[in-house]
Enzyme design. Structure first.
Site, PDB file in Angstrom:
ATOM      1  N   HIS A 192       7.624 -12.497   2.407  1.00  0.00           N
ATOM      2  CA  HIS A 192       8.554 -11.330   2.415  1.00  0.00           C
ATOM      3  C   HIS A 192       8.842 -10.718   3.751  1.00  0.00           C
ATOM      4  CE1 HIS A 192      10.047  -7.866  -0.478  1.00  0.00           C
ATOM      5  NE2 HIS A 192      10.830  -8.926  -0.373  1.00  0.00           N
ATOM      6  N   HIS A 227       0.411  -1.448   0.395  1.00  0.00           N
ATOM      7  CA  HIS A 227       0.869  -2.717   0.613  1.00  0.00           C
ATOM      8  C   HIS A 227       0.243  -3.655  -0.689  1.00  0.00           C
ATOM      9  CE1 HIS A 227       2.361  -6.038   2.568  1.00  0.00           C
ATOM     10  NE2 HIS A 227       1.559  -6.246   3.495  1.00  0.00           N
ATOM     11  N   MET A 262       2.194   4.137  -8.051  1.00  0.00           N
ATOM     12  CA  MET A 262       1.998   2.709  -7.466  1.00  0.00           C
ATOM     13  C   MET A 262       2.944   1.826  -7.927  1.00  0.00           C
ATOM     14  SD  MET A 262       0.394   3.101  -5.085  1.00  0.00           S
ATOM     15  CE  MET A 262      -0.477   4.182  -4.075  1.00  0.00           C
ATOM     16  N   HIS A 266      10.147   0.644  -2.401  1.00  0.00           N
ATOM     17  CA  HIS A 266      10.060  -0.465  -1.485  1.00  0.00           C
ATOM     18  C   HIS A 266      10.662   0.182  -0.130  1.00  0.00           C
ATOM     19  CE1 HIS A 266       9.954  -4.343   0.347  1.00  0.00           C
ATOM     20  NE2 HIS A 266       9.313  -4.712  -0.739  1.00  0.00           N
ATOM     21  N   ASP A 322       4.618  -5.610  -7.568  1.00  0.00           N
ATOM     22  CA  ASP A 322       3.313  -5.241  -8.189  1.00  0.00           C
ATOM     23  C   ASP A 322       3.279  -4.747  -9.369  1.00  0.00           C
ATOM     24  OD1 ASP A 322       2.098  -6.140  -5.816  1.00  0.00           O
ATOM     25  OD2 ASP A 322       2.854  -4.261  -4.544  1.00  0.00           O
TER      26      ASP A 322
HETATM   27  N1  COA Z   1       6.259   7.167  -6.210  1.00  0.00           N
HETATM   28  C1  COA Z   1       6.617   8.526  -6.190  1.00  0.00           C
HETATM   29  N2  COA Z   1       7.731   8.938  -5.058  1.00  0.00           N
HETATM   30  C2  COA Z   1       8.107   7.912  -4.252  1.00  0.00           C
HETATM   31  C3  COA Z   1       7.644   6.485  -4.542  1.00  0.00           C
HETATM   32  C4  COA Z   1       6.622   6.180  -5.591  1.00  0.00           C
HETATM   33  N3  COA Z   1       6.036   5.058  -5.594  1.00  0.00           N
HETATM   34  N4  COA Z   1       8.250   5.755  -3.510  1.00  0.00           N
HETATM   35  C5  COA Z   1       8.952   6.485  -2.589  1.00  0.00           C
HETATM   36  N5  COA Z   1       8.822   7.885  -3.114  1.00  0.00           N
HETATM   37  C6  COA Z   1       9.465   8.897  -2.585  1.00  0.00           C
HETATM   38  C7  COA Z   1       8.843   9.300  -1.228  1.00  0.00           C
HETATM   39  O1  COA Z   1       7.689   9.911  -1.180  1.00  0.00           O
HETATM   40  C8  COA Z   1      10.227   9.916  -0.608  1.00  0.00           C
HETATM   41  O2  COA Z   1      10.104  11.456  -1.045  1.00  0.00           O
HETATM   42  P1  COA Z   1      10.610  12.414   0.135  1.00  0.00           P
HETATM   43  O3  COA Z   1      11.882  12.182   0.367  1.00  0.00           O
HETATM   44  O4  COA Z   1      10.392  13.736  -0.936  1.00  0.00           O
HETATM   45  O5  COA Z   1       9.547  12.204   1.008  1.00  0.00           O
HETATM   46  C9  COA Z   1      11.271   9.138  -1.221  1.00  0.00           C
HETATM   47  O6  COA Z   1      10.782   8.612  -2.460  1.00  0.00           O
HETATM   48  C10 COA Z   1      11.983   8.292  -0.272  1.00  0.00           C
HETATM   49  O7  COA Z   1      10.979   7.167  -0.146  1.00  0.00           O
HETATM   50  P2  COA Z   1      11.240   5.884   0.835  1.00  0.00           P
HETATM   51  O8  COA Z   1      11.962   6.237   2.116  1.00  0.00           O
HETATM   52  O9  COA Z   1      12.162   4.962  -0.245  1.00  0.00           O
HETATM   53  O10 COA Z   1       9.887   5.197   0.839  1.00  0.00           O
HETATM   54  P3  COA Z   1       9.178   4.535   2.162  1.00  0.00           P
HETATM   55  O11 COA Z   1      10.161   3.155   2.483  1.00  0.00           O
HETATM   56  O12 COA Z   1       8.697   5.429   3.234  1.00  0.00           O
HETATM   57  O13 COA Z   1       7.790   3.937   1.438  1.00  0.00           O
HETATM   58  C11 COA Z   1       6.751   2.516  -0.109  1.00  0.00           C
HETATM   59  C12 COA Z   1       7.817   2.767   0.752  1.00  0.00           C
HETATM   60  C13 COA Z   1       6.543   1.128  -0.661  1.00  0.00           C
HETATM   61  C14 COA Z   1       5.230   2.690   1.040  1.00  0.00           C
HETATM   62  C15 COA Z   1       6.597   3.893  -1.136  1.00  0.00           C
HETATM   63  O14 COA Z   1       7.469   3.470  -1.878  1.00  0.00           O
HETATM   64  C16 COA Z   1       5.178   3.578  -1.823  1.00  0.00           C
HETATM   65  O15 COA Z   1       4.075   4.162  -1.071  1.00  0.00           O
HETATM   66  N6  COA Z   1       5.119   2.970  -3.043  1.00  0.00           N
HETATM   67  C17 COA Z   1       3.912   3.088  -3.734  1.00  0.00           C
HETATM   68  C18 COA Z   1       2.989   1.806  -3.473  1.00  0.00           C
HETATM   69  C19 COA Z   1       3.463   0.443  -3.591  1.00  0.00           C
HETATM   70  O16 COA Z   1       3.838   0.473  -4.707  1.00  0.00           O
HETATM   71  N7  COA Z   1       3.448  -0.240  -2.604  1.00  0.00           N
HETATM   72  C20 COA Z   1       3.913  -1.620  -2.812  1.00  0.00           C
HETATM   73  C21 COA Z   1       5.102  -2.182  -2.047  1.00  0.00           C
HETATM   74  S1  COA Z   1       5.605  -3.801  -2.363  1.00  0.00           S
END
Ligand code: COA
Length: 380
Positions: A192, A227, A262, A266, A322
């Protein structure tokens, strides 16, 4: 450098070229060396995908047979490594076992630093073939069960499921559709682009360190819940929710408390993860084939959470890979703490492809930081 130029988390920064995979958030597509990942998942084996990622082309005829023979003969573990694994605490995280096992294998390499790309390819093959055996051994020792030797006559997924579950009645190793679902998950998890663990591997490689160190570092990065660790947290959440009638309220509570859910969101895909439809279909097929495991409950929780997240977030946050992979691995019978090691078994192919690419285009990766500490001051 001014404050405005700081890109925290390297958000939106294009750090280098890569010819290995293309993530296109606009079209929700992921290409490995030009091939859509869904097509690969439906048509070729995980070992063929490994060769594609390493070499740039899908193998053909004799080349593939030779590779199968070479790779499948290398799956076994020697007694020293088995002893190292068995000496680790039963309650440590399985990612710690993997990280240590890879590091241990590195101590056996007579070359302290990378010699050339053939050397990296050889390590990549060793890890592709031995990681499943290490994971299977770790699963079984924690269950008080003995080591099952790999079987070179079996394909990748069948052999792994057999080493974990044996071939008794109901073992996924004896059910072709279970084997197929697992193999698809390996292909979808394989690569990825510049995700955190791959980037960690590239940073380590960029210092002209060795491949064992790069993979050890990548395993450390993948362990994190933001991650690779997310697939474990997904299933912990499903188990906590347990009843589909509670799934909506549970999800809304998380959002209200500004907690992350979780398996959603993304860094690159903002309109849905291209790998999800294939894995979701595999998960739902597994669920329908295993009613005896009360699987329909997980499908209902899955659908309710996905809808609740989409409907109640301003940016319509959607599942990432995931989210379907977690419950699929649960139905196959894996303990939750082993979900991220399964991800490692797949991603070793992408990591090592990137290690080769980085090694062939050497530039040390060393960004700058905007200092915001105290102004110069003096001890006396
Ligand atoms: N649950 C709740 N809120 C979420 C979210 C989630 N899984 N993912 C993003 N958001 C929220 C963020 O907190 C942010 O809110 P804010 O504007 O109030 O701060 C908003 O949505 C925009 O977030 P974004 O910029 O799209 O996220 P990012 O690029 O910084 O982070 C991840 C991406 C993957 C780290 C994040 O989505 C995350 O932590 N997901 C959960 C963990 C996960 O599933 N990881 C596997 C990735 S493959």
């Amino acid at each position: 450098m001014t404050e405005q130029e700081v890109r925290k988390g390297l958000y939106g920064v294009v750090a280098d070229y890569t010819a290995i995979s293309k993530v296109n958030p606009e079209t929700n597509s992921l290409l490995y060396r030009g091939y859509p990942v869904q097509e690969l998942a439906d048509n070729v084996s995980f070992e063929e995908v490994a060769l594609l990622l390493w070499n740039g082309e899908l193998p053909t005829g004799e080349g593939l047979d030779e590779f199968y023979a070479k790779a499948r003969a290398r799956r076994g573990l020697d007694d020293d490594l088995i002893k190292v694994i068995e000496s680790m605490p039963q309650d440590c995280h399985p990612m710690d076992v993997l990280r240590t096992a890879v590091s241990f294998l590195g101590t056996r390499d007579p070359h302290k630093f990378t010699q050339d790309t053939d050397h990296i390819r050889d390590i990549a093959l060793t890890l592709l073939t031995k990681l499943p055996t290490i994971v299977a051994l770790d699963i079984r020792r924690r269950r008080g069960e003995g080591y099952i030797e790999p079987d070179p006559a079996k394909g990748y997924a069948e052999n792994f499921l057999w080493m974990v579950f044996g071939d008794g009645e109901g073992s996924p190793a004896t059910i072709p559709s279970d084997i197929e679902a697992f193999e698809k998950s390996m292909i979808l998890y394989a690569e990825h682009s510049f995700n955190a663990s791959t980037f960690a591997a590239r940073v380590i490689t960029s210092t002209n360190s060795d491949t064992w160190s790069a993979v050890t570092g990548a395993i450390g990065a993948l362990k994190g819940p933001l991650h690779g660790g997310a697939n474990e947290f997904v299933m912990h959440n499903f188990v906590e929710i347990d009843d589909p009638a509670k799934a909506e309220e549970w999800t809304l509570d998380k959002l209200k408390n500004k907690e992350l859910v979780m398996g959603f969101g993304h860094r690159v895909y903002k309109k849905g993860d291209s790998r999800v439809p294939t894995m979701e279909a595999a998960f739902k097929k597994l669920a329908s084939e295993h009613p005896e495991k009360d699987s329909q409950k997980w499908v209902e929780i899955y659908d309710i959470m996905a809808k609740t997240m989409y409907d109640n977030t301003s940016i319509h946050i959607m599942p990432n890979l995931d989210f379907p992979a977690g419950p699929a691995y649960h139905i196959l019978g894996f303990d939750i703490e082993f979900f991220t090691p399964l991800f490692v078994m797949a991603r070793i192919t992408g990591w090592t492809a990137h290690i080769i690419e980085q090694y062939e285009n050497p530039t040390i990766i060393r960004p700058l930081a905007a200092y915001n500490g105290p102004d110069e001051r003096h001890v006396r």
